[in-house]
Design an enzyme around this catalytic site. Structure first.
Site, PDB file in Angstrom:
ATOM      1  N   SER A 185     -39.310  -2.169 -16.974  1.00 56.37           N
ATOM      2  CA  SER A 185     -40.829  -0.984 -16.797  1.00 56.37           C
ATOM      3  C   SER A 185     -42.033  -1.608 -17.516  1.00 56.37           C
ATOM      4  CB  SER A 185     -40.260   0.201 -17.683  1.00 56.37           C
ATOM      5  OG  SER A 185     -40.120  -0.297 -19.226  1.00 56.37           O
ATOM      6  N   HIS A 213     -36.547   2.900 -12.679  1.00 56.74           N
ATOM      7  CA  HIS A 213     -37.753   2.746 -12.125  1.00 56.74           C
ATOM      8  C   HIS A 213     -37.278   1.987 -10.623  1.00 56.74           C
ATOM      9  CE1 HIS A 213     -40.835   3.081 -15.268  1.00 56.74           C
ATOM     10  NE2 HIS A 213     -39.731   2.740 -15.922  1.00 56.74           N
ATOM     11  N   LYS A 244     -39.823   9.739 -12.570  1.00 58.67           N
ATOM     12  CA  LYS A 244     -40.632   8.665 -11.664  1.00 58.67           C
ATOM     13  C   LYS A 244     -40.609   9.013 -10.059  1.00 58.67           C
ATOM     14  CE  LYS A 244     -40.327   6.392 -15.377  1.00 58.67           C
ATOM     15  NZ  LYS A 244     -40.236   7.118 -16.613  1.00 58.67           N
TER      16      LYS A 244
END
Length: 404
Positions: A185, A213, A244
């Protein structure tokens, strides 16, 4: 002595950040206009630090589904599923996630942080071995503390070091759970998952991949790095988040393991936390459907990620080793990072200031995260600001574009 005195070591760095201008804790948006623009102090800024990878926070179908769920089910569940019961939306979302990943089981948590905290701490305990990448997310380290398992760290993205650590364990009793991430990240670097999977096959143990992610970002169907690298069969557990690519909040754990349902009564962060409200469940279901149906979102995201990454690198900034939706520019020191972050904000670019102790290697970073919703013009505008400020701050000695 105050209970807070133990944190006074952070006072001087925080005061230093505030003396330079704004600090991340004081940024207050007047409005968020779209996935890529907001209003700050009466002026528009480009949002380049939101993790809104597919730009679905303003998707009309997601918004309508969320609003309809509020009208039908109310604003919240007011308790955990164990105490207050499961709503039909919770079951529908878990079934959809299991189908999406081609797994038998799925379990939804209230946040992505809790998915790691509750999942990992229930899978291993005292007498087991938790083998972590050294750059693991804070939620993974906190899960390690809660689990009571022996923690063994291996060098970041280093399959050989992982193998060495496992070899040292030999025939020691207890389970072994290897935990890695798809995309990390802070820097945006991608794990060598094929190699990690090979180590796991050779030496045994279980493999958990946090695809927070990389879900919706990598893979032909958007399932993440395990899909892209063709090693889904070697991955025993996948953790992910809705905050996300799916534009909401929440987290999940999927697996084919037998007795998976026991996790619902042994995972304390699941048992003792209020479940996700119907509005979030509804919008997440719609967003998951959009992810599955619209491959063009991932194509646009990849193009935008490459445009920003190659643009910054071409200007002469130091960036991470891989192009991904996360691009971090390495600053010489914290003072320069804070000054540059404030200057970017004043020039209409909002991104993340990431400084020690929250960063790998104690680096000072300017962290960007692009979206499928960004236009090429917006990314080019950001690059122009970076170029001008880079020269003003002495980070770029000359205009690389002008001489290209």
């Amino acid at each position: 002595m105050s209970l807070l005195d133990k944190h006074l070591g952070y006072r001087a760095p925080l005061d230093g950040i505030r003396a330079a201008g704004a600090d991340p804790s004081s940024v207050r948006f007047d409005a968020v206009l779209s996935p890529t623009e907001g209003m700050l102090d009466g002026r528009k800024v480009i949002l380049l630090g939101t993790n809104n990878y597919l730009g679905l926070t303003f998707d009309p179908d997601c918004i309508e589904a969320s609003a309809q769920a509020v009208r039908e089910w109310g604003t919240g569940t007011t308790g955990s599923r164990f105490a207050n019961g499961t709503f039909s939306g919770h079951t529908a979302l878990e079934q959809s996630l299991a189908r999406f990943y081609g797994r038998k089981h799925a379990m939804v948590f209230t946040t992505g942080y809790q998915a790691n905290l509750g999942g990992i701490s229930a899978l291993v305990g005292r007498g087991d071995h938790l083998i972590l990448d050294a750059d693991s997310h804070a939620s993974i380290y906190d899960a390690a503390k809660l689990s009571g398992a022996e923690v063994i760290r291996f060098r970041h993205n280093d399959p050989d070091d992982l193998a060495k650590r496992l070899r040292r364990l030999g025939d020691a009793p207890g389970g072994r759970l290897i935990v890695v991430e798809g995309i990390y990240s802070m820097i945006g670097d991608v794990a060598p998952l094929k190699e990690f999977a090979a180590v796991k096959r050779e030496m045994g143990g279980y493999l958990l991949v946090d695809e927070a992610h990389s879900m919706g970002v990598l893979g032909e169907k958007g399932r993440g790095l395990a899909e892209q690298d063709g090693v889904e069969a070697d991955v025993d557990f996948i953790v992910g988040t809705f905050s996300k690519s799916l534009g909401a909040v929440g987290g999940f754990l999927v697996s084919d393991e037998d007795n998976f349902d026991l996790l619902r009564i042994v995972s304390r962060p699941y048992m003792f936390t209020a479940s996700l409200p119907p509005a979030v469940i509804a919008s997440t279901l719609k967003a998951l459907d959009r992810l599955e149906q619209d491959r063009g979102l991932r194509v646009r995201l990849s193009n935008n990620a490459d445009r920003l990454y190659e643009g910054l690198r071409g200007l002469g900034f130091t960036v991470g080793p891989h192009s991904s939706p996360i691009t971090a520019v390495v600053m010489p020191d914290q003072l320069m990072a804070v000054g540059m972050w404030n200057a970017l904000l004043q020039n209409g670019v909002y991104l993340n200031l990431a400084i020690p102790p929250a960063t790998p290697g104690n680096l000072s970073l300017l962290r960007s995260s692009v979206s499928a919703a960004h236009t090429p013009e917006q990314i080019d505008a950001v690059l122009a600001v970076f170029e001008r400020l880079g020269q003003d701050f002495g980070l770029l000695k000359r205009s690389r574009r002008a001489t290209a």
